[in-house]
Scaffold this active site. Structure first.
Site, mmCIF file in Angstrom:
data_model
loop_
_atom_site.group_PDB
_atom_site.id
_atom_site.type_symbol
_atom_site.label_atom_id
_atom_site.label_comp_id
_atom_site.label_asym_id
_atom_site.label_seq_id
_atom_site.Cartn_x
_atom_site.Cartn_y
_atom_site.Cartn_z
ATOM 1 N N LYS A 44 5.262 17.138 3.861
ATOM 2 C CA LYS A 44 4.673 16.179 4.804
ATOM 3 C C LYS A 44 5.525 16.057 6.071
ATOM 4 C CE LYS A 44 2.248 13.453 1.277
ATOM 5 N NZ LYS A 44 1.899 12.075 0.839
ATOM 6 N N TYR A 46 -8.214 14.163 2.476
ATOM 7 C CA TYR A 46 -7.987 12.965 1.667
ATOM 8 C C TYR A 46 -9.271 12.168 1.417
ATOM 9 C CZ TYR A 46 -2.892 13.430 1.616
ATOM 10 O OH TYR A 46 -1.597 13.851 1.387
ATOM 11 N N THR A 59 4.980 8.774 -6.878
ATOM 12 C CA THR A 59 4.462 8.561 -5.517
ATOM 13 C C THR A 59 5.403 7.685 -4.687
ATOM 14 O OG1 THR A 59 2.245 8.626 -6.496
ATOM 15 C CG2 THR A 59 2.405 7.825 -4.232
ATOM 16 N N ASN A 94 6.445 10.117 1.949
ATOM 17 C CA ASN A 94 6.998 10.479 0.638
ATOM 18 C C ASN A 94 7.183 11.992 0.440
ATOM 19 O OD1 ASN A 94 4.344 11.069 0.231
ATOM 20 N ND2 ASN A 94 4.056 9.789 -1.565
ATOM 21 N N HIS A 132 3.075 16.445 -0.897
ATOM 22 C CA HIS A 132 1.808 16.265 -1.608
ATOM 23 C C HIS A 132 1.741 17.342 -2.683
ATOM 24 C CE1 HIS A 132 -2.496 16.101 -2.485
ATOM 25 N NE2 HIS A 132 -2.458 17.429 -2.445
ATOM 26 N N GLU A 157 -8.416 22.121 -2.740
ATOM 27 C CA GLU A 157 -7.437 21.879 -1.666
ATOM 28 C C GLU A 157 -6.945 23.205 -1.074
ATOM 29 O OE1 GLU A 157 -5.750 17.676 -3.528
ATOM 30 O OE2 GLU A 157 -4.398 19.378 -3.358
HETATM 31 P P1 GDP Z 1 0.306 11.340 -5.047
HETATM 32 O O1 GDP Z 1 -0.660 12.215 -5.802
HETATM 33 O O2 GDP Z 1 1.566 11.051 -5.819
HETATM 34 O O3 GDP Z 1 0.594 11.869 -3.666
HETATM 35 O O4 GDP Z 1 -0.398 9.916 -4.868
HETATM 36 P P2 GDP Z 1 -1.936 9.482 -4.616
HETATM 37 O O5 GDP Z 1 -2.864 10.642 -4.773
HETATM 38 O O6 GDP Z 1 -2.190 8.256 -5.420
HETATM 39 O O7 GDP Z 1 -1.944 9.027 -3.076
HETATM 40 C C1 GDP Z 1 -1.977 9.951 -2.033
HETATM 41 C C2 GDP Z 1 -0.997 9.548 -0.980
HETATM 42 O O8 GDP Z 1 -1.411 8.309 -0.399
HETATM 43 C C3 GDP Z 1 0.429 9.278 -1.475
HETATM 44 O O9 GDP Z 1 1.212 10.439 -1.562
HETATM 45 C C4 GDP Z 1 0.961 8.321 -0.436
HETATM 46 O O10 GDP Z 1 1.425 9.025 0.715
HETATM 47 C C5 GDP Z 1 -0.273 7.523 -0.068
HETATM 48 N N1 GDP Z 1 -0.312 6.265 -0.842
HETATM 49 C C6 GDP Z 1 -0.611 6.114 -2.149
HETATM 50 N N2 GDP Z 1 -0.548 4.824 -2.523
HETATM 51 C C7 GDP Z 1 -0.204 4.137 -1.410
HETATM 52 C C8 GDP Z 1 0.001 2.756 -1.140
HETATM 53 O O11 GDP Z 1 -0.112 1.888 -2.015
HETATM 54 N N3 GDP Z 1 0.325 2.440 0.136
HETATM 55 C C9 GDP Z 1 0.463 3.380 1.111
HETATM 56 N N4 GDP Z 1 0.784 3.004 2.348
HETATM 57 N N5 GDP Z 1 0.280 4.691 0.896
HETATM 58 C C10 GDP Z 1 -0.056 5.071 -0.346
#
Ligand code: GDP
Length: 137
Positions: free
Chosen positions: A9, A49, A91, A112, A115, A126
């Site tokens: 990222k 997304y 995450t 973070n 991805h 993807e």
């Molecule tokens: P991942 O698979 O671990 O990347 O997590 P997810 O698929 O649940 O979410 C996708 C991305 O959205 C994450 O990598 C974060 O960058 C973002 N994200 C997820 N949860 C949150 C949240 O509660 N707040 C914010 N600001 N970003 C989030």
């Protein structure tokens, strides 16, 4: 043999840790079958997304993912999807296990570092959004 998509990222690209992150994959049995540096338009990020469209953080996520260049990789290996998720860590970097990519390189739940696809089906979708078949070797 399985494939997954990894994206370094904008926060990690800005920090100059592309090589360090790629090295984690290579030293843990994930071969880099394709690699591309690019910068997403808002439309590309929204499409990628789309499954998070209704989530409260969607606008922030799209803004962040378009804020700078990213590096996308196709990783290949046994159990590549799960292996990559294990190397990434949780995450939220505060909750990520010691020694994971997010524990070592991420700053916050938005920024973070990486991805990773969460299933083989999503991985295939993807990968197809970012790479043409002939680019994966
Ligand atoms: P991942 O698979 O671990 O990347 O997590 P997810 O698929 O649940 O979410 C996708 C991305 O959205 C994450 O990598 C974060 O960058 C973002 N994200 C997820 N949860 C949150 C949240 O509660 N707040 C914010 N600001 N970003 C989030």
């Amino acid at each position: 043999m399985q494939r997954t998509l990894s994206i370094i990222k904008p926060d990690a690209v800005k920090k100059g840790v592309i090589g360090k992150i790629a090295s984690r994959f290579e030293t843990n049995g994930l071969r880099i079958a394709a690699m591309k540096k690019t910068q997403w338009s808002r439309r590309e990020a929204e499409q990628f997304y789309a499954i998070h469209k209704e989530r409260p953080f969607f606008a922030d996520l799209v803004a962040f993912m378009t804020s700078g260049p990213i590096v996308a990789m196709v990783l290949e290996g046994d159990n590549a999807v799960a292996k990559n998720r294990e190397l990434m860590g949780a995450t939220d970097p505060k909750k990520a296990e010691k020694g994971t990519i997010r524990a070592d390189f991420a700053d916050s739940i938005d920024a973070n570092a990486v991805h990773g696809s969460d299933s083989p089906e999503n991985a295939a979708n993807e990968i197809a959004q970012i790479f043409a078949g002939f680019e994966i070797i």
